[in-house]
Design a protein around this motif. Structure first.
Motif: not given
Length: 440
Positions: A430-439
């Motif tokens: 639940f981090t912005p960096d992982n959010m980018k990877r999920l996107a």
């Protein structure tokens, strides 16, 4: 009169429960502090432990099979007879009955099905004596694992914190659908995947954390691919909700401070606010809150049928209201809260009347008022006991907008895969960096 009214001060005395009161938990009181006893009229039964296990034949792929499937309504409330039951109905219910001929309330025998895992009972008994409300009521300290910090709530703020902290499996992964419904019954589905990790399921969580949330939108095409990340604090007067949004058009992750309070809920076509989600969520800080008391009311409850995977969304959605033959109502005791917008604070609602179930602490109904003090929206939450969560959850909810003449349904799962409770997540997910990877 069938309705009984209880002053909260009659349950315990003082601003905090005395140590001796906690010895009553699990005895004459439920493990979370509600009276085990029913009412004299027999319309509210005694709590006998709630649902301890799933009925035979339960398969999440088919929805939550009802243990009360053979029951028939005791009576039906309509526009012609609602005056007999007016004391147990909200202003929103009465307006719905008067306005829509196909709106009715089928009242069934009441069942106090709510139960929690044994570990939660132990955590409540251990930690609740240490819970302390902040001076402004917006937060509290003293508990880490307990989902009911205040078994003997003395104020609206304590009920509010019990509501936002309630047990929902520690984590959940749910795909749901919501849609604004036009006057002719037509709708466009908005699909989202919610992944939630509560602080009670984290070793050594941040001090002020309630939960982490990742939301992925998959339909309609106008919002497909959008992601929202939320870090939800317990006390938002100390630290505001932190939110980030990913827009597939710009391919960027940006802070999203607008995700909260009265900004429009994504996919609702402006018929619901961000803090309407789940009945009520977020910080209470923009309103003055009053605990009116505890009252017996007719509310949606044990809505197992609403989870049937054999139902299509077109079976549920009607031109003016949801299909009321699918909604089950029962008589239960609820905490009644009144919220009035603080002077100088901004919100599209000037007042809210909120009913919170005394057992699950889940919101059952909210009446929302506009700036003129007129009833604007009535919000119903369809409670159901989720066997695989060991908690009371929502089978969906609906917000009726009397000014627009339309309504929005949210969080239905009939045409989606089953929710997964207790899934293992790492906070790093639940981090912005992982959010980018999920996107990507």
């Amino acid at each position: 009169m069938l309705c009984e009214f209880f002053l909260i001060a009659g349950l315990v005395s003082g601003s905090a429960a005395a140590a001796g009161d906690f010895s009553r938990l699990g005895k004459e009181l439920t493990p979370w502090g509600a009276p085990k006893a029913g009412n004299q009229a027999g319309t509210v039964p005694a709590w006998d432990g709630g649902i301890q296990k799933a009925p035979a034949g339960f398969d999440p792929k088919n929805g939550y099979v009802s243990p009360f499937a053979d029951e028939k309504p005791l009576y039906t409330i309509t526009a012609t007879n609602y005056q007999q039951y007016e004391a147990q109905l909200t202003a929103g219910h009465i307006q719905l009955l008067k306005r829509f001929p196909n709106y009715k309330i089928n009242v069934y025998p009441s069942h106090r099905t709510h139960a929690l895992p044994k570990e939660q009972y132990e955590a409540i008994a251990k930690e609740a004596p240490n819970a302390k409300l902040s001076a402004d009521g917006n937060g509290f300290t003293g508990t880490r694992k307990s989902a009911v910090p205040f078994p003997f709530p003395q104020s609206a703020y304590e009920v509010y914190h019990n509501m936002v902290m309630r047990w929902r499996g520690g984590t959940y992964d749910r795909v749901s659908t919501g849609f604004p419904v036009q006057g002719n019954g037509r709708f466009t589905p908005s699909k989202r995947k919610e992944e939630i990790l509560f602080s009670s399921n984290i070793d050594n969580p941040p001090e002020n954390l309630n939960y982490y949330g990742m939301i992925t939108y998959t339909a309609p095409s106008s919002i497909a691919g959008e992601l929202v990340l939320v870090h939800e604090p317990i006390d938002q007067s100390i630290e505001s909700r932190r939110a980030w949004a990913y827009n597939p058009g710009s391919r960027r992750v940006l802070r999203a401070p607008q995700i909260g309070f009265d900004s429009p809920l994504t996919g609702s076509d402006g018929l619901m606010t961000q803090d309407d989600f789940d009945g009520l969520n977020g910080s209470p800080e923009r309103f003055e809150w009053k605990l009116v008391g505890k009252r017996e009311m007719i509310i949606p409850y044990n809505n197992f049928r609403m989870t049937d995977k054999g139902l299509k969304y077109t079976d549920i959605v009607g031109a003016q209201t949801v299909n009321q033959d699918l909604v089950r109502y029962e008589t239960h005791r609820v905490y009644v809260l009144e919220a009035t917008l603080k002077p100088g604070a901004r919100h599209i609602y000037s007042k809210r009347t909120v009913l919170v179930d005394e057992d699950s602490f889940q919101v059952a109904h909210v009446d929302n008022y506009d700036g003129r003090g007129e009833l604007w929206r009535a919000h119903e939450v369809f409670a159901v006991y989720a066997y695989d969560c060991q908690c009371t959850f929502m089978a969906g909810d609906v917000s009726y907008d009397f000014q627009a003449g339309r309504y929005a349904v949210y969080a239905l799962t009939n045409e989606e895969r089953p929710a997964v409770f207790g899934k293992s997540y790492r906070p790093e997910y639940f981090t912005p960096d992982n959010m980018k990877r999920l996107a990507r």
